[in-house]
Design an enzyme around this catalytic site. Structure first.
Site, PDB file in Angstrom:
ATOM      1  N   LYS A  78       4.752  -5.113 -13.187  1.00  0.00           N
ATOM      2  CA  LYS A  78       4.551  -4.321 -12.673  1.00  0.00           C
ATOM      3  C   LYS A  78       6.317  -3.064 -12.949  1.00  0.00           C
ATOM      4  CE  LYS A  78       2.707  -1.866  -7.964  1.00  0.00           C
ATOM      5  NZ  LYS A  78       1.779  -2.586  -7.340  1.00  0.00           N
ATOM      6  N   SER A 153      -2.826   0.053  -6.502  1.00  0.00           N
ATOM      7  CA  SER A 153      -1.677   0.816  -7.458  1.00  0.00           C
ATOM      8  C   SER A 153      -1.346  -0.403  -8.546  1.00  0.00           C
ATOM      9  CB  SER A 153      -0.399   0.873  -6.583  1.00  0.00           C
ATOM     10  OG  SER A 153       0.592   0.084  -6.402  1.00  0.00           O
ATOM     11  N   SER A 177      -2.767  -3.888  -4.214  1.00  0.00           N
ATOM     12  CA  SER A 177      -2.333  -3.375  -4.878  1.00  0.00           C
ATOM     13  C   SER A 177      -2.491  -4.371  -6.554  1.00  0.00           C
ATOM     14  CB  SER A 177      -1.165  -2.656  -5.119  1.00  0.00           C
ATOM     15  OG  SER A 177      -1.526  -1.876  -4.514  1.00  0.00           O
TER      16      SER A 177
HETATM   17  N1  GLN Z   1      -3.195   1.445  -1.542  1.00  0.00           N
HETATM   18  C1  GLN Z   1      -2.811   1.114  -0.879  1.00  0.00           C
HETATM   19  C2  GLN Z   1      -2.192   2.202  -0.921  1.00  0.00           C
HETATM   20  O1  GLN Z   1      -1.761   3.541  -0.965  1.00  0.00           O
HETATM   21  C3  GLN Z   1      -2.415  -0.254  -0.824  1.00  0.00           C
HETATM   22  C4  GLN Z   1      -1.355  -0.473  -1.928  1.00  0.00           C
HETATM   23  C5  GLN Z   1      -0.347  -1.596  -2.416  1.00  0.00           C
HETATM   24  O2  GLN Z   1      -1.592  -2.148  -2.115  1.00  0.00           O
HETATM   25  N2  GLN Z   1       0.841  -1.333  -2.856  1.00  0.00           N
HETATM   26  O3  GLN Z   1      -1.207   2.189   0.458  1.00  0.00           O
END
Ligand code: GLN
Length: 485
Positions: A78, A153, A177
């Protein structure tokens, strides 16, 4: 089967048998990226030259008999993990062109273990989002249906594994994410216990929640990749010195004798019926393998999303203060220093990141701190206590859907932050409680897109999580299905 379609353990066997060289395997993977990533857009950067150089090194190591689990295996990262000399952007304009002078601990461990770096994958800017649409480089597409989002994400890392553009990848999980995009892309995604894996060189979003973890094609690979990245790190004081289990050895332990908690609060209206059906069928599979099911209650679940969006935004507002146009990436010249800061941050951050910084700054501000941030910390403790009570009462694992829906259409939730936030309703609690969670493929929804089953375990008990995930996988074939691309 083409080499790019192999699992990590299959490739390991072939490399060790000298059926194929790492350079050949890597060429197969790079050709696959070339063939399909124009449509999927999982990568921000494909590191072809570095991959072939890593592969040649790996082949020399294999020839010398110096082989580890990951020697010669193509892996993607990532794009929020620092890689020395290789652009690390967090899919943000503010870090465009930023080449870290050092490797984070996880990238360094992969390199030392002989892994081949395929590239850096797309994400929601600074990992804020659930669809990989909030990216300065454009949205990643779900390999199962290119009109739909891969989740987020870590959508790029999930899509790259689902589309066979790497044998495994790493993502980060702050509120879901890793698990949510794994579910939406039909791959295995594991978020370790907070502190199991070093965060050194993981660009910080919410430091008390962030953890790095693997995306893989099956559960065995998840165990192998997790083991390779876990363990103490003097460069991250929140990383535990606790010894790392032999996860691969735990895989075939089965679920006989385990008590699996089915929390009432996670089986609610609003979950897509086809998702619910697949999850229920998988719970029966676990029961059929000898697990005892027990209905449990995690009564503070309803507060998890609200609590998370206070804690995570508060930490983000502090962590993102460092992007000031002076030390990293973008700089917009303007009148005086303050104007330069403002112009840089205005031009560099996207809408969602700005929203989070403002929310978090507000939650931390004098006068509101007690009402919001302190209260959220108290609620966080209650959420942890719900899980502790269940585990103390003999529950070994908690089972839930990973996400209330399968892959949604690109654009469908983009203008409605609350709808987007609700896609993490089932994953957020494990982060708040610091517990390990895994998502495994468990079926398909009415749109023909993958569904994920989530298992949440006791802190540090990734072994039981993996054993149960493997027991489910051994009875099902969802993990062997691949999208037509
Ligand atoms: N979707 C969640 C957020 O927007 C989690 C994101 C993540 O785990 N980095 O914060």
């Amino acid at each position: 089967m083409e080499p790019y379609q192999w699992t990590i353990h299959e490739a390991r066997r072939r490399l060790d048998n000298k059926d194929i060289s790492s350079v050949e395997l890597t060429r197969s993977v790079l050709a696959r990226v070339k063939a399909v990533d124009g449509a999927v857009k999982a990568f921000n950067l494909v590191t072809d030259d570095r991959a072939l150089a890593d592969a040649a090194d790996a082949d020399r190591a294999i020839a010398r008999g110096e082989t580890g689990v990951l020697t010669g295996i193509p892996i993607a990262l990532k794009d929020n993990m620092d890689t020395a000399g290789i652009e690390t952007t967090c899919s943000s304009r503010i870090l465009a062109g930023y080449k870290p002078p050092f490797d984070g601990t996880v990238p360094a461990r992969l390199k030392a273990g002989g892994a081949v770096l395929v590239g850096k994958t797309n994400l929601d800017e600074f990992a804020m989002g659930s669809s990989t649409e909030n990216s300065a480089t454009g949205a990643t597409r779900n390999p199962w249906n290119l009109e739909r989002a891969p989740g987020g994400s870590s959508g790029g890392s999930a899509a790259a594994v689902a589309a066979d553009m790497c044998l495994g990848s790493l993502g980060s999980d702050t509120g879901g994410s890793i698990r949510q995009p794994a579910a939406l892309c039909g791959v295995v995604g594991l978020k370790p216990t907070y502190g199991r894996v070093s965060r050194y060189g993981l660009v910080a979003f919410a430091s008390s929640l962030d953890q790095i973890g693997p995306f893989t094609k099956d559960v065995r690979d998840s165990a192998l990749l997790l083991e390779a990245i876990s363990g103490a790190d003097p460069l991250d004081s929140t990383c535990s010195t606790r010894p790392v289990d032999d996860y691969a050895a735990a895989l075939e332990r089965g679920v006989k004798g385990l008590t699996i908690g089915v929390p009432r609060e996670y089986f609610i209206k609003g979950t897509d019926p086809s998702v619910e059906k697949a999850v229920q069928a998988s719970i029966r599979v676990l029961e059929g393998q000898g697990a005892t099911l027990r209905e449990i209650s995690l009564p503070h679940t309803a507060y998890a999303v609200a609590c998370y969006y206070l804690v995570a935004t508060a930490e983000a507002s502090s962590n993102l203060g460092r992007y000031d146009g002076v030390r990293y990436g973008l700089r917009e010249e303007a009148g005086d220093l303050l104007e330069m800061y403002m112009a840089t941050r205005e031009a560099g951050f996207g809408t969602e990141v700005k929203r989070r910084i403002m929310l978090g700054t507000y939650a931390l501000s004098a006068g509101y701190y007690d009402a919001y941030y302190r209260k959220a910390q108290q609620v966080r403790t209650l959420i942890l206590r719900d899980f502790t009570k269940a585990f103390d009462a003999g529950v070994d694992l908690v089972v839930t859907p990973t996400s209330p829906t399968g892959a949604f259409r690109i654009g469908e939730k983009a203008d409605d932050p609350l709808q987007m936030y609700l896609s993490d309703i089932f994953t957020i609690s494990a982060n708040l409680a610091g517990l390990p969670g895994i998502s495994v493929p468990c079926g398909f929804d009415d749109n023909g897109c993958p569904v994920g089953l989530q298992l949440i375990g006791r802190a540090w008990d990734e072994s039981t999580l993996l054993a149960a995930a493997r027991a489910h996988e051994a009875q099902t074939s969802f993990h062997t299905r691949r999208p037509d691309l």
